[in-house]
Structure formats: C-alpha cells, structure tokens
Design an enzyme around this catalytic site. Structure first.
Site, mmCIF file in Angstrom:
data_model
loop_
_atom_site.group_PDB
_atom_site.id
_atom_site.type_symbol
_atom_site.label_atom_id
_atom_site.label_comp_id
_atom_site.label_asym_id
_atom_site.label_seq_id
_atom_site.Cartn_x
_atom_site.Cartn_y
_atom_site.Cartn_z
ATOM 1 N N HIS A 178 15.753 5.380 -3.821
ATOM 2 C CA HIS A 178 15.711 3.919 -3.992
ATOM 3 C C HIS A 178 17.123 3.349 -4.032
ATOM 4 C CE1 HIS A 178 11.749 5.035 -5.902
ATOM 5 N NE2 HIS A 178 11.369 4.072 -5.090
ATOM 6 N N ASP A 233 8.359 7.632 4.052
ATOM 7 C CA ASP A 233 7.008 7.100 4.250
ATOM 8 C C ASP A 233 6.938 6.516 5.657
ATOM 9 O OD1 ASP A 233 5.958 7.486 1.472
ATOM 10 O OD2 ASP A 233 7.678 6.237 1.025
ATOM 11 N N GLN A 279 3.939 4.346 6.592
ATOM 12 C CA GLN A 279 4.012 3.055 5.886
ATOM 13 C C GLN A 279 4.991 2.118 6.598
ATOM 14 O OE1 GLN A 279 4.130 2.374 1.478
ATOM 15 N NE2 GLN A 279 6.334 2.243 1.778
HETATM 16 O O1 PAF Z 1 6.584 2.648 -0.975
HETATM 17 C C1 PAF Z 1 6.252 2.054 -2.033
HETATM 18 O O2 PAF Z 1 6.852 2.210 -3.101
HETATM 19 C C2 PAF Z 1 5.055 1.110 -2.007
HETATM 20 O O3 PAF Z 1 4.096 1.567 -1.118
HETATM 21 C C3 PAF Z 1 5.432 -0.340 -1.716
HETATM 22 C C4 PAF Z 1 6.045 -0.504 -0.345
HETATM 23 C C5 PAF Z 1 6.403 -0.840 -2.771
HETATM 24 C C6 PAF Z 1 4.179 -1.228 -1.767
HETATM 25 O O4 PAF Z 1 3.567 -1.174 -3.002
#
Ligand code: PAF
Length: 283
Positions: free
Chosen positions: A37, A152, A155
């Site tokens: 992060h 991800d 995603q």
């Molecule tokens: O990757 C994540 O932490 C979650 O899927 C996100 C993008 C914050 C959506 O809740």
C-alpha cells in the site's frame, strides 16, 4: 492528515483542493496496510498534489461472511503509516454511510464476463461488490487518478473496464507488486499464514517464475506447463484454485498465437487464499 467519516465533509475538502488547481490522486484500500500500500501511495504522490486514501472493508465484496468478519482491523497503525507517508486525507466511511439501506438491494455495477471467471468463479459476486464500491468511492472522491496494485490483476482489469465503459474521467494506474525478500507477494492475507506456512508460501511465486521460463522456451504447451505447476504446488501443500496462462489483454485462455501473456494463480495455504501473477510477452 485530515480524517473524514462523512461523505459531505470529504467532498467539501476535496472541492477546495480542486478549486485551488490541485490534482487528486486516490488510493482505495481495506486497511491492514503493508508496504504494498505504501508503494501505491508513493506512486500516487508522483501523480497528484493531494493523496487521498480510503479505508473501508467492503461487505459487498465478501462472498463468505466469516472471511469478512475475520478481516484484520489495524486502524491505529494504519493511521500512523499514512500520516508518516504524507497522505493529505483519510476517508473512513461507515457501512451505513456507503450502504444506508444495506448492500443487498442496492444499485450495482456489473462488468460482465471478466467478473465471472477465475477469482469471480471461485468468489461469486466478488467483483460486483468491488466494482460497485469503487464506483461509489470514485463518485465521492472524484479523483484525477486512482492507483491499484497489479497483484490483484483481475481486479485492476475489472476497474479499468468499468472506468472505460462508464466514462469515469479518471486515469487508472497499475502499480507493480511489492514482494517480500523471498518473493512472496505482499498481501493483508499473509497474516493468516502460520510460521510453517509462511516458509512454504514463496513457492507460489517460484512456480510462476518457473512456468514463465518454460513458456519462453516454447517447448511445452500451456496446458503441460499449467499441469506441472499445479502438481508442484499441491506437493508443496497448496490447494490450487487455478493456475492458468491467459491473455494479458482480456484474461481469455491464451492460444498459441497469443503473445501478451499473464500467468495467474490462486491457491490456498491453510486459511490464507493467496493470489499472484506474472506477465510475459513472447513478441
Ligand atoms: O483491493 C482492495 O483492497 C479492495 O478490493 C478495494 C479496491 C479497496 C475495493 O474495496
């Protein structure tokens, strides 16, 4: 760093920054922050004068209630990390603020096809939950740019397609996966591993790297490479959901003519569901 719980308050602050001509870079998270992060935030700082981070454990994207309930809450430590990293605003909405009527009956964003394969097949409804909450957060924050981790991969693709097809005026940036020194991709879920499983876990990335080398040689079919990889992982204690060679453009099954590839994998090690991927271009 300013904290906001209310949608109206964060909007008011962001309006001021936008009116001052500042670019807003947004990093949505579910908290339990790790170096991955922080890397997103570091990159975000290159793309905007103000970095906004959200922490919201989104119930709509969990297909398993116990998984949702067990999701680690490390808010105090997260707040410290974010202030140290120079984040301008932390948005911490309550579930009631985002889903006043609950999430079951609420309008939803569906990215068809892409959401139903791989992780979507194993976690039904997951990507509808992700796309819906990200769309809501985008509408609240209205960033110029938003950053997501490449770990991800699916995603990231779902979000890119949603943004493209629903015309969100937001640039989406994928950020390289941050790894431990032994190759394990950083993930909030790594904390579910026992000490012994933590030793086994880097095998996933080693097998991905090995499969990439095999594919580069082009001496074996994708199916053979996949089967061998699954066998090695199973022998190493993993319960494999999928390990598959896909087109990096749309995650469809890669054929002999596909050059831009990604090998994607999801496998359980005890209570931890680990996902990872590796790209390769045969062009
Ligand atoms: O990757 C994540 O932490 C979650 O899927 C996100 C993008 C914050 C959506 O809740």
């Amino acid at each position: 760093m300013r904290h906001f719980n209310e949608i109206s308050e964060v909007r008011q602050q962001l309006r001021k920054w936008r009116m001052a001509g500042e670019r807003i870079a947004f990093v949505p998270t579910m908290g339990n922050l790790h170096r991955g992060h922080l890397r997103l935030i570091e990159q975000a700082q290159k793309h905007g004068q103000r970095v906004v981070v959200s922490i919201f454990v989104n119930p709509m994207q969990f297909n398993d209630q116990s998984d949702f309930e067990a999701y680690p809450n490390t808010l105090a430590q997260d707040g410290e990390k974010l202030s140290e990293a120079g984040v301008g605003a932390l948005f911490l909405p309550s579930t009631e603020a985002l889903y006043p009527e609950g999430h079951e009956g609420q309008s939803r964003v569906v990215v068809p096809g892409l959401s139903d394969i791989l992780c979507g097949e194993h976690r039904p409804g997951h990507f509808v939950g992700v796309a819906t909450v990200v769309a809501k957060l985008f509408n609240i924050v209205q960033p110029d740019v938003a950053l997501f981790g490449e770990k991800d991969f699916q995603q990231l693709m779902v979000i890119r397609r949603m943004v493209d097809e629903l015309c969100f005026p937001i640039e989406i940036i994928g950020v390289l996966t941050e790894r431990e020194s032994d190759g394990l991709a950083m993930s909030s879920r790594n904390s579910y591993l026992t000490a012994e499983q933590r030793q086994q876990a880097p095998l996933l990335y080693r097998v991905l790297t090995q499969a990439k080398s095999q594919l580069k040689l082009s001496t074996q079919s994708n199916e053979t490479v996949e089967m061998q990889a699954i066998e090695v992982l199973q022998t190493g204690g993993f319960k494999v959901e999928y390990f598959t060679v896909r087109s990096a453009k749309d995650l469809s099954k890669a054929g002999v003519e596909t050059q831009d590839l990604v090998i994607v994998a999801a496998a359980w090690l005890g209570k931890a569901r680990l996902i990872d991927n590796i790209g390769l271009n045969l062009g």
